[in-house]
Design an enzyme around this catalytic site. Structure first.
Site, mmCIF file in Angstrom:
data_model
loop_
_atom_site.group_PDB
_atom_site.id
_atom_site.type_symbol
_atom_site.label_atom_id
_atom_site.label_comp_id
_atom_site.label_asym_id
_atom_site.label_seq_id
_atom_site.Cartn_x
_atom_site.Cartn_y
_atom_site.Cartn_z
ATOM 1 N N ALA A 1 0.837 -1.204 0.000
ATOM 2 C CA ALA A 1 0.000 0.000 0.000
ATOM 3 C C ALA A 1 0.864 1.243 0.000
ATOM 4 O O ALA A 1 1.960 1.252 0.561
ATOM 5 C CB ALA A 1 -0.927 0.003 1.216
ATOM 6 N N ASP A 2 0.370 2.276 -0.640
ATOM 7 C CA ASP A 2 1.031 3.580 -0.589
ATOM 8 C C ASP A 2 0.031 4.674 -0.935
ATOM 9 O O ASP A 2 -1.093 4.386 -1.355
ATOM 10 C CB ASP A 2 2.241 3.646 -1.506
ATOM 11 N N GLN A 3 0.484 5.917 -0.747
ATOM 12 C CA GLN A 3 -0.431 7.042 -0.845
ATOM 13 C C GLN A 3 0.314 8.268 -1.368
ATOM 14 O O GLN A 3 1.444 8.539 -0.957
ATOM 15 C CB GLN A 3 -0.995 7.325 0.550
#
Length: 224
Positions: free
Chosen positions: A100-102
């Site tokens: 996951a990343d943002q």
């Protein structure tokens, strides 16, 4: 005189009266979350999932810069970062890895986590009174192969707060905001920065939990 025989010995142990919940999650394959984020870990654990948590060693700045130079949008860049993190951890065969990343975008500008308090101050001034998007990507690798991915794009409307409030906020939050791409934690004082929020809170915190749980059900990893 009447004598009553105690029934205590005949009563079953309390533990036998408690209904044991069926396991939510199958024993195999194991789940690994490829992230050092405390917020993502808390989300996974609060949902009742059993997982290992491993930090992924990737050059986030290089990946982000390469995606930007190639003309990709922030959603595509966030997904590429999530994939890179999932692939970077060393796990046993058959393991399910969550990456996951943002990325935060406001207009055409992408934002990183602030390096220091002065950078955080300047970033909050640029976001003040405007709407920004959190491109929050998640992917699932199973036995090394990507089986699912998703990008959520919650929109947050930051109010036109005063300079006095800004200085109070920076002092109150301290070093904690340096670990957040938007310089805020919605579960804390950061909620005061906003006039309106659109989107799932877990996606804002870094992990689109509802789509992820649906994907895990689709992979027969948790109960349908």
């Amino acid at each position: 005189m009447f004598h009553f025989r105690s029934t205590e010995s005949a009563m079953p142990d309390d533990s036998s009266l408690v209904l044991k919940a069926a396991p939510l999650q199958v024993e195999s394959p194991p789940i690994v979350l490829a992230s050092r984020s405390g917020a993502r870990r808390a989300l996974v654990e609060s949902a009742g999932l059993s997982a290992r948590f491993m930090a992924a060693d990737v050059d986030e700045h290089a990946i982000r810069a390469a995606m930007l130079a190639a003309g990709h949008d922030a959603s595509a860049a966030a997904l590429e970062l999530a994939r890179a993190k999932a692939r970077a951890v060393e796990v046993a065969p058959r393991t399910v890895v969550i990456g996951a990343d943002q990325i935060l975008s406001c207009g055409e500008e992408w934002f990183d986590k602030p390096a220091d308090r002065n950078t955080a101050r300047a970033q909050l001034r640029r976001l003040r009174g405007r709407a920004h998007v959190l491109h929050t990507a998640v992917c699932l690798l199973r036995d090394g192969h990507e089986v699912w991915h998703h990008v959520a794009c919650p929109v947050l409307h930051m109010r036109a707060f005063s300079e006095t409030f800004l200085e109070w906020y920076l002092a109150a939050e301290g070093e904690a905001i340096l670990s957040c791409v938007g310089c805020y934690r919605l579960e804390g004082r950061g909620i005061q920065l906003f006039s309106r929020i659109e989107g799932e809170q877990s996606a804002i915190m870094g992990l689109p939990l509802l789509p992820l749980l649906a994907a895990l059900r689709g992979q027969d990893i948790i109960l349908p």
